[in-house]
Design an enzyme around this catalytic site. Sequence first.
Site, mmCIF file in Angstrom:
data_model
loop_
_atom_site.group_PDB
_atom_site.id
_atom_site.type_symbol
_atom_site.label_atom_id
_atom_site.label_comp_id
_atom_site.label_asym_id
_atom_site.label_seq_id
_atom_site.Cartn_x
_atom_site.Cartn_y
_atom_site.Cartn_z
ATOM 1 N N SER A 169 -9.590 1.473 2.519
ATOM 2 C CA SER A 169 -8.931 2.249 1.631
ATOM 3 C C SER A 169 -7.788 1.467 0.844
ATOM 4 C CB SER A 169 -8.259 3.400 2.351
ATOM 5 O OG SER A 169 -7.436 2.777 3.466
ATOM 6 N N LYS A 187 0.899 -1.140 0.058
ATOM 7 C CA LYS A 187 -0.113 -0.197 -0.189
ATOM 8 C C LYS A 187 0.951 1.130 -0.013
ATOM 9 C CE LYS A 187 -4.007 1.764 2.367
ATOM 10 N NZ LYS A 187 -5.070 1.596 3.578
ATOM 11 N N SER A 219 -10.096 -0.701 6.485
ATOM 12 C CA SER A 219 -9.531 -0.403 5.447
ATOM 13 C C SER A 219 -8.846 -1.938 4.715
ATOM 14 C CB SER A 219 -8.449 0.497 5.300
ATOM 15 O OG SER A 219 -9.226 1.687 5.007
HETATM 16 N N1 GLN Z 1 -13.390 3.580 5.532
HETATM 17 C C1 GLN Z 1 -12.897 4.077 6.751
HETATM 18 C C2 GLN Z 1 -12.620 5.586 6.894
HETATM 19 O O1 GLN Z 1 -12.745 6.082 5.858
HETATM 20 C C3 GLN Z 1 -11.581 3.175 7.241
HETATM 21 C C4 GLN Z 1 -10.479 3.871 6.565
HETATM 22 C C5 GLN Z 1 -9.170 3.072 7.238
HETATM 23 O O2 GLN Z 1 -9.509 2.176 7.585
HETATM 24 N N2 GLN Z 1 -8.107 3.750 6.727
HETATM 25 O O3 GLN Z 1 -12.159 6.057 7.606
#
Ligand code: GLN
Length: 468
Positions: free
Chosen positions: A152, A77, A176
């Site tokens: 994400s 990532k 994410s």
């Molecule tokens: N979808 C969640 C957010 O928008 C989680 C994001 C993440 O785990 N980095 O914060």
Amino acid sequence: MNFKDLTISKASKLLRDKKVTVKELVGYFLENAQSKNSKYNIYLEIYDDIAEQISRAQKMIDAGKGTELTGIPFAIKDNILIEGKIASAASKILENYKATYTATAAQKLIDQGAIFIGRANMDEFAMGGSTENSAFGVTRNAFDLERVAGGSSGGPTVAVATDCALAALGSDTGGSIRQPASFNGIVGLKPTYGSVSRHGLMAMASSLDVIGPIAKSVEDVELIFNAIKGKDEKDSTTVEGEIPDKVKTIGVPRAYLKKGLDPDVLQNFENSLGKLEKAGYKIIDINLPNLDYTLAVYYILMPAEVSANMARYDGIKFGQKIDGKDLIDGYFKTRGELLGQEVKRRIILGTYVLSAGYADEYYNKAWQVRNLIKNDFAKAFEKVNLIALPTSPTSAFKIGEKANDPLQMYLADIFTVFANLAGVPAISIPDGTVRRDGSDLPTSIQLVAPHLGEKRLFQVGAKFETIR
Ligand code: GLN
């Protein structure tokens, strides 16, 4: 040789038995990466030193020093650092930022001779659940090009799901790793908070962030987790240890399984519970009274930490700079033009909940409720060994469907954020498909264990893979 449906354990056996070379193995995934990238938008960069990485790994194997991860091609990532390589967190502000050191988790894989094919797309600074917030375009779902990858960690996940890598490292602050794994039919683990070092992970919300593995099987995820976990002097929050791994009872917070949950997604989950029950696990209803507040708490605490962590990207300490007529104008231009909308929204929200007069009302209160949520879990785990619920209330949604409605987007995290708030480990494992507009889209079951209870997840997860 056909490398489709390969897992790490199978691939490493082929390598060690000299049935294939690292070059042949990596070549298959690399060719896919090169040919599929324009379609899915997975990699922001495919690295140019793969040949060197391959020869290093092959030498390790030839010298009998290979491990199960030697020669295994990974995607990383774009918010995890590898020295000398760009890490942009899919943001314009870091478009040309070259890392000056390597993240502990990545270094541990490199030490074992793992290969990094390239850095993969994500929501900018990991803020989002669809990879639509990337400054470099959306990543497409492995099962339906019109749908989101989830996020994400959308890029790393689709890399694995489309055979453009055999495994990946992602990060999970509120779901994410698990949610994109669910949207793309593969396995993702959010480890216990602190069990994997955050050193070299770009901070989003430091009390919630954790690096974790994404792969095709529970066994693969376990292999990677065992390689990257452990105490690290560079991250004082790291923890070590294990708890007894016997699982007899699985708790289900039934009262919580309502909001926005698609009926056929729930049906797949119920079927999975039925199979687990048949396999001998006792399924018990549990009550987690404060679960209803998890999203509200997350969307106060997370932006508060985001606003503090993002302060460093000002074009002076870190990041690209746009000059203004004076210092303040330069700040405004830099942060105004080089950061995306969602990132700015969270900085503003976080600054607000921390501001004088509101900190008590929002931030401090949210911390109190977070402690209640933690206690709920501690109590539930006195009664059951594991907890199960769906990973996501829906299958992958259409690109653009929720992009202009942040609240709808935040609701997609309803079944994942609690594990980050409580700091407990959770794994997402495919449990079926649902039909949407002519596509069969994957859904997943999520298993949750007490602190440092990853072994329970692996034990029951591996069993579930054989009975699903
Ligand atoms: N979808 C969640 C957010 O928008 C989680 C994001 C993440 O785990 N980095 O914060």
